[in-house]
Design an enzyme around this catalytic site. Structure first.
Site, PDB file in Angstrom:
ATOM      1  N   CYS A   1     -17.731  -2.281  -4.236  1.00 35.91           N
ATOM      2  CA  CYS A   1     -17.577  -1.776  -2.729  1.00 35.91           C
ATOM      3  C   CYS A   1     -18.782  -0.961  -2.032  1.00 35.91           C
ATOM      4  O   CYS A   1     -19.235  -0.998  -1.198  1.00 35.91           O
ATOM      5  CB  CYS A   1     -16.344  -1.383  -2.282  1.00 35.91           C
ATOM      6  SG  CYS A   1     -15.802  -0.230  -3.406  1.00 35.91           S
TER       7      CYS A   1
ATOM      8  N   GLU B   1     -21.382  -8.632   4.604  1.00 37.10           N
ATOM      9  CA  GLU B   1     -21.168  -7.982   3.275  1.00 37.10           C
ATOM     10  C   GLU B   1     -21.090  -9.574   2.233  1.00 37.10           C
ATOM     11  O   GLU B   1     -20.501 -10.441   2.894  1.00 37.10           O
ATOM     12  CB  GLU B   1     -19.778  -7.383   2.942  1.00 37.10           C
ATOM     13  CG  GLU B   1     -19.767  -7.032   1.358  1.00 37.10           C
ATOM     14  CD  GLU B   1     -18.292  -6.410   1.282  1.00 37.10           C
ATOM     15  OE1 GLU B   1     -18.344  -5.615   0.288  1.00 37.10           O
ATOM     16  OE2 GLU B   1     -17.383  -6.750   1.840  1.00 37.10           O
TER      17      GLU B   1
ATOM     18  N   GLY C   1      -9.953  -4.427   0.051  1.00 33.68           N
ATOM     19  CA  GLY C   1      -9.993  -5.651   0.121  1.00 33.68           C
ATOM     20  C   GLY C   1     -10.929  -6.286   1.150  1.00 33.68           C
ATOM     21  O   GLY C   1     -11.973  -5.525   1.568  1.00 33.68           O
TER      22      GLY C   1
ATOM     23  N   LYS D   1       2.262  -4.066  -3.673  1.00 33.72           N
ATOM     24  CA  LYS D   1       1.836  -5.296  -3.682  1.00 33.72           C
ATOM     25  C   LYS D   1       0.799  -5.746  -4.465  1.00 33.72           C
ATOM     26  O   LYS D   1      -0.453  -5.605  -4.417  1.00 33.72           O
ATOM     27  CB  LYS D   1       1.495  -5.795  -2.357  1.00 33.72           C
ATOM     28  CG  LYS D   1       1.889  -7.375  -2.289  1.00 33.72           C
ATOM     29  CD  LYS D   1       0.587  -7.944  -1.756  1.00 33.72           C
ATOM     30  CE  LYS D   1       0.120  -9.582  -1.646  1.00 33.72           C
ATOM     31  NZ  LYS D   1      -0.384 -10.018  -2.819  1.00 33.72           N
TER      32      LYS D   1
ATOM     33  N   GLU E   1      -9.872  -0.016   3.215  1.00 34.12           N
ATOM     34  CA  GLU E   1     -11.361  -0.141   2.716  1.00 34.12           C
ATOM     35  C   GLU E   1     -11.646  -1.399   2.647  1.00 34.12           C
ATOM     36  O   GLU E   1     -11.117  -1.988   1.945  1.00 34.12           O
ATOM     37  CB  GLU E   1     -11.495   0.808   1.436  1.00 34.12           C
ATOM     38  CG  GLU E   1     -12.850   0.956   1.164  1.00 34.12           C
ATOM     39  CD  GLU E   1     -13.022   0.961  -0.368  1.00 34.12           C
ATOM     40  OE1 GLU E   1     -12.409   1.500  -1.187  1.00 34.12           O
ATOM     41  OE2 GLU E   1     -13.995   0.186  -0.759  1.00 34.12           O
TER      42      GLU E   1
ATOM     43  N   GLY F   1      -8.430  -9.371   5.684  1.00 32.19           N
ATOM     44  CA  GLY F   1      -7.173  -8.979   5.145  1.00 32.19           C
ATOM     45  C   GLY F   1      -6.698  -7.517   5.892  1.00 32.19           C
ATOM     46  O   GLY F   1      -5.618  -7.202   6.316  1.00 32.19           O
ATOM     47  N   GLY F   2      -7.982  -6.485   5.803  1.00 29.35           N
ATOM     48  CA  GLY F   2      -7.608  -5.201   6.327  1.00 29.35           C
ATOM     49  C   GLY F   2      -7.316  -5.276   7.880  1.00 29.35           C
ATOM     50  O   GLY F   2      -6.243  -4.512   8.319  1.00 29.35           O
TER      51      GLY F   2
HETATM   52  P1  NAP Z   1      -8.252  -9.837   0.163  1.00 28.42           P
HETATM   53  O1  NAP Z   1      -8.307 -11.334   0.537  1.00 28.42           O
HETATM   54  O2  NAP Z   1      -8.574  -9.177   1.442  1.00 28.42           O
HETATM   55  O3  NAP Z   1      -6.806  -9.601  -0.398  1.00 28.42           O
HETATM   56  C1  NAP Z   1      -6.564  -8.450  -1.026  1.00 28.42           C
HETATM   57  C2  NAP Z   1      -4.993  -8.087  -0.839  1.00 28.42           C
HETATM   58  O4  NAP Z   1      -4.519  -8.206   0.658  1.00 28.42           O
HETATM   59  C3  NAP Z   1      -4.281  -9.378  -1.584  1.00 28.42           C
HETATM   60  O5  NAP Z   1      -3.212  -8.629  -2.074  1.00 28.42           O
HETATM   61  C4  NAP Z   1      -3.649 -10.164  -0.372  1.00 28.42           C
HETATM   62  O6  NAP Z   1      -2.806 -11.028  -0.880  1.00 28.42           O
HETATM   63  C5  NAP Z   1      -3.842  -9.334   0.609  1.00 28.42           C
HETATM   64  N1  NAP Z   1      -3.904  -9.860   1.842  1.00 28.42           N
HETATM   65  C6  NAP Z   1      -5.048 -10.670   2.366  1.00 28.42           C
HETATM   66  N2  NAP Z   1      -5.066 -10.998   3.657  1.00 28.42           N
HETATM   67  C7  NAP Z   1      -3.855 -10.692   4.108  1.00 28.42           C
HETATM   68  C8  NAP Z   1      -3.144 -10.565   5.174  1.00 28.42           C
HETATM   69  N3  NAP Z   1      -3.611 -11.552   6.540  1.00 28.42           N
HETATM   70  N4  NAP Z   1      -1.752 -10.197   5.509  1.00 28.42           N
HETATM   71  C9  NAP Z   1      -1.330  -9.387   4.538  1.00 28.42           C
HETATM   72  N5  NAP Z   1      -1.917  -9.475   3.121  1.00 28.42           N
HETATM   73  C10 NAP Z   1      -3.198  -9.954   2.883  1.00 28.42           C
HETATM   74  O7  NAP Z   1      -9.404  -9.665  -0.698  1.00 28.42           O
HETATM   75  P2  NAP Z   1      -9.796 -10.220  -2.296  1.00 28.42           P
HETATM   76  O8  NAP Z   1      -8.709 -11.339  -2.670  1.00 28.42           O
HETATM   77  O9  NAP Z   1      -9.820  -8.898  -3.132  1.00 28.42           O
HETATM   78  O10 NAP Z   1     -11.187 -10.570  -2.010  1.00 28.42           O
HETATM   79  C11 NAP Z   1     -11.590 -11.378  -1.067  1.00 28.42           C
HETATM   80  C12 NAP Z   1     -13.036 -11.085  -0.571  1.00 28.42           C
HETATM   81  O11 NAP Z   1     -12.744  -9.513  -0.175  1.00 28.42           O
HETATM   82  C13 NAP Z   1     -14.021 -10.865  -1.118  1.00 28.42           C
HETATM   83  O12 NAP Z   1     -14.838 -11.986  -1.462  1.00 28.42           O
HETATM   84  C14 NAP Z   1     -14.826  -9.902  -0.587  1.00 28.42           C
HETATM   85  O13 NAP Z   1     -15.596 -10.205   0.502  1.00 28.42           O
HETATM   86  C15 NAP Z   1     -13.899  -8.962  -0.179  1.00 28.42           C
HETATM   87  N6  NAP Z   1     -13.820  -7.476  -0.794  1.00 28.42           N
HETATM   88  C16 NAP Z   1     -14.300  -6.552  -0.742  1.00 28.42           C
HETATM   89  C17 NAP Z   1     -13.895  -5.103  -1.591  1.00 28.42           C
HETATM   90  C18 NAP Z   1     -14.465  -3.943  -0.979  1.00 28.42           C
HETATM   91  O14 NAP Z   1     -14.505  -2.931  -1.519  1.00 28.42           O
HETATM   92  N7  NAP Z   1     -15.507  -3.826   0.144  1.00 28.42           N
HETATM   93  C19 NAP Z   1     -13.126  -5.237  -2.524  1.00 28.42           C
HETATM   94  C20 NAP Z   1     -12.630  -6.416  -2.932  1.00 28.42           C
HETATM   95  C21 NAP Z   1     -12.951  -7.584  -2.044  1.00 28.42           C
HETATM   96  P3  NAP Z   1      -2.882 -12.466  -1.207  1.00 28.42           P
HETATM   97  O15 NAP Z   1      -3.872 -12.780  -2.152  1.00 28.42           O
HETATM   98  O16 NAP Z   1      -1.682 -12.874  -1.611  1.00 28.42           O
HETATM   99  O17 NAP Z   1      -3.239 -13.285   0.129  1.00 28.42           O
END
Ligand code: NAP
Length: 535
Positions: free
Chosen positions: A307, A398, A246, A189, A270, A250-251
């Site tokens: 991360c 974080e 992410g 995805k 992660e 989301g996780g």
């Molecule tokens: P994200 O919002 O968690 O999205 C990551 C992926 O998961 C995207 O493809 C998203 O799809 C999908 N997703 C998100 N919520 C979901 C749900 N409830 N059900 C199914 N799929 C879902 O992460 P991000 O866009 O990369 O960044 C947002 C925040 O994540 C950042 O501000 C940061 O805090 C954190 N982050 C942390 C790390 C780390 O390594 N610790 C890395 C990246 C980001 P859609 O976009 O289509 O919703």
């Protein structure tokens, strides 16, 4: 293979077939300008998703039966195809993410190197994990039957790529590479923050499948909203495991969905880590200014969107700590903001920094300048004392981006109390000299229980891809503390053991046959035997 990136189709690749999605569209954005990029990417609907999951299920048995040489060549062909794209891949990734060329060129190297590293694992065959307890027909009082164990892949895997590594943690990144190396078909995805980069790499994988005449269902690239298509993917009974990088929200949402299925499946997510760094007094006494520079470099690199970025730094009270804080204020004032990955991630950073700055007992220690592009916030360092950290969960959250919190600690007991209050982490870093060994020994057992990687006199950003690396840790760093998402051990996430008891040699899989046709290293009666051994 040739990939004409001028001709991005904006389509998903469903089991090898470019497919226009029936569920709306999304565009990449250049975060440095907030301008949309061509082309629009159409989003698939649930019927189209089912084509990909059915094809993955159909591909599974032929894929997992590949001989080691063909399997390894497949991974190497993907790597070669990614390299063959040339500079256009990095150029598109720069446009979509705002990350600089050098960083993305390095990331491309890491992506192809990890595919090649997994090819060496597959060729050696260690992932089969063969164990053989040969029959002991004369054993008294009971004979022993022949028992042979190997690991087999779980089945089709759903992978959600990270926003912050558009190559190394994305379409052909660590999760995809380790799942394919295990023998699992992958449905990837794409992250909406870099759809064009994902298409280019998705085409490189698809071309490798065609070149080796493999089943096209081994890989699909899909564009769709996480909340609907991502959830439907994880709910699909044909999917047997999930890889995700992410946000914590989301996780954990995907963990809940996977656990609620009639057949629950593992999620390797992660998510969130603030990566504590601990200065001991001997280290700080040496050169507080150099330490302040190195710390800030680790905070602001990649605009802090790593991360393993150091979000929490423990500094002893006293003159050397004061000198470090003063140097840090000066260094931070000279730092300029860099473009963040998306406007949404920038907004989360702004909110997180405002929230942290308004907590009782938290002071702004230093702030840099905003960058000249859009979404380039001023790096910000805050400071507080241990007592605030103990009481306030906000200080444990974080903040994804260039922000960090310095915690001043009074003594060893206060440091130990603070560390024991932390959540699970990807890393813990110790800055020390020999004179600090006694104090360090006192906290090491605490850190082992908190972190996946403990490092000394370095900085946690920068993760080596090898055999010994652990990029994992207790929740919320990851959803499964027993694993790593970087390095060759990541393959174990997508395998499970099967024992074959008293099965005639002619019916055994090659990995377990007496003549050892794949020349594997196997554990025979408890002892590792080299590739030439039969049993
Ligand atoms: P994200 O919002 O968690 O999205 C990551 C992926 O998961 C995207 O493809 C998203 O799809 C999908 N997703 C998100 N919520 C979901 C749900 N409830 N059900 C199914 N799929 C879902 O992460 P991000 O866009 O990369 O960044 C947002 C925040 O994540 C950042 O501000 C940061 O805090 C954190 N982050 C942390 C790390 C780390 O390594 N610790 C890395 C990246 C980001 P859609 O976009 O289509 O919703």
């Amino acid at each position: 293979m040739s990939t004409d990136t001028q001709q991005l189709t904006g389509q998903s690749i469903l089991a090898g077939i470019p497919s226009h999605g029936n569920g709306g569209e999304v565009r990449g954005f250049n975060p440095a300008t907030n301008q949309p990029l061509e082309p629009a990417f159409s989003l698939i609907d649930k019927d189209q998703l089912a084509l990909a999951t059915a094809a993955a299920e159909d591909a599974f048995d032929s894929f997992r039966a590949l001989d080691p040489e063909t399997h390894a060549s497949f991974l190497e062909t993907i790597a070669a195809n990614i390299e063959a794209v040339g500079t256009e891949l990095v150029a598109r990734a720069m446009e979509e993410t705002g990350l600089p060329e050098a960083r993305l060129t390095g990331e491309r190297g890491r992506t192809v190197n990890q595919l090649r590293l997994f090819a060496t694992v597959v060729r050696q065959g260690d992932q089969h994990g063969v164990r053989i307890d040969p029959a002991l027909p004369d054993r008294a009082p009971m004979p022993r039957v022949d028992i042979r164990q190997r690991k087999i892949p779980l089945g089709p895997v759903a992978v959600f790529g990270a926003s912050n590594f558009p190559l190394a943690f994305s379409t052909a990144g660590g999760d995809t590479a380790s799942a394919l190396a295990a023998g699992c078909p992958v449905i990837f995805k794409a992250h909406n923050a870099h759809p064009g980069t994902s298409e280019i790499v998705g085409r490189a994988i698809t071309a490798a499948i065609t070149e080796l005449n493999l089943h096209p269902g081994i890989f699909s690239l899909i564009y769709g909203p996480g909340a609907s298509i991502g959830q439907a993917l994880v709910s699909d009974p044909r999917i047997k495991a999930v890889g995700f990088t992410g946000s914590r929200s989301g996780g954990t949402a995907l963990m809940a969905t996977a656990a609620a299925r009639p057949e629950p499946i593992p999620v390797y997510a992660e998510m969130s880590s603030i990566n504590p760094v601990i200065f001991f007094s001997g280290a700080l006494a040496q050169d507080a200014t150099a330490h302040a520079k190195a710390y800030l470099g680790s905070v602001v690199g990649s605009s802090g969107q790593l991360c393993t970025a150091p979000g929490l730094v423990f500094v002893p009270a006293g003159a050397a700590g004061d000198e470090f804080a003063a140097a840090l204020r000066t260094e931070t004032a000279n730092a300029a903001g860099q473009t963040m990955l998306t406007a949404g991630i920038y907004n989360s950073w702004v909110q997180g920094v405002q929230n942290l700055g308004s907590q009782p007992g938290v002071e702004l220690l230093g702030r840099g300048a905003e960058g000249s592009s859009e979404n380039a916030p001023a790096p910000s360092i805050f400071s507080t004392k241990v007592e605030q950290l103990l009481d306030n969960p906000v200080l444990h959250e974080e903040i994804f981006g260039a922000a960090s919190l310095v915690i001043r600690y009074a003594d060893a007991a206060e440091l130990a109390t603070a560390l024991s209050k932390l959540e699970g982490q990807l890393t813990a870093t110790l800055q020390l000299t020999e004179s600090d060994h006694e104090a360090v020994a006192a906290v090491l057992p605490i850190l082992e229980r908190k972190a996946g990687r403990i490092l000394v006199n370095g900085w946690p950003t920068g993760v080596e891809v090898g055999h010994a690396m652990v990029h994992g840790g207790p929740f919320p760093a990851t959803s499964d503390t027993r694993t790593t998402s970087v390095g060759t051990l990541a393959i174990e996430r997508f395998l499970r053991p099967v024992a074959y008891q008293n099965i005639p040699d002619a019916l055994l899989p090659a990995a377990l046959q007496r003549s050892n046709p794949w020349k594997l290293t196997r554990r025979i009666d408890g002892t590792l035997k080299n590739a030439g051994e039969t049993a």
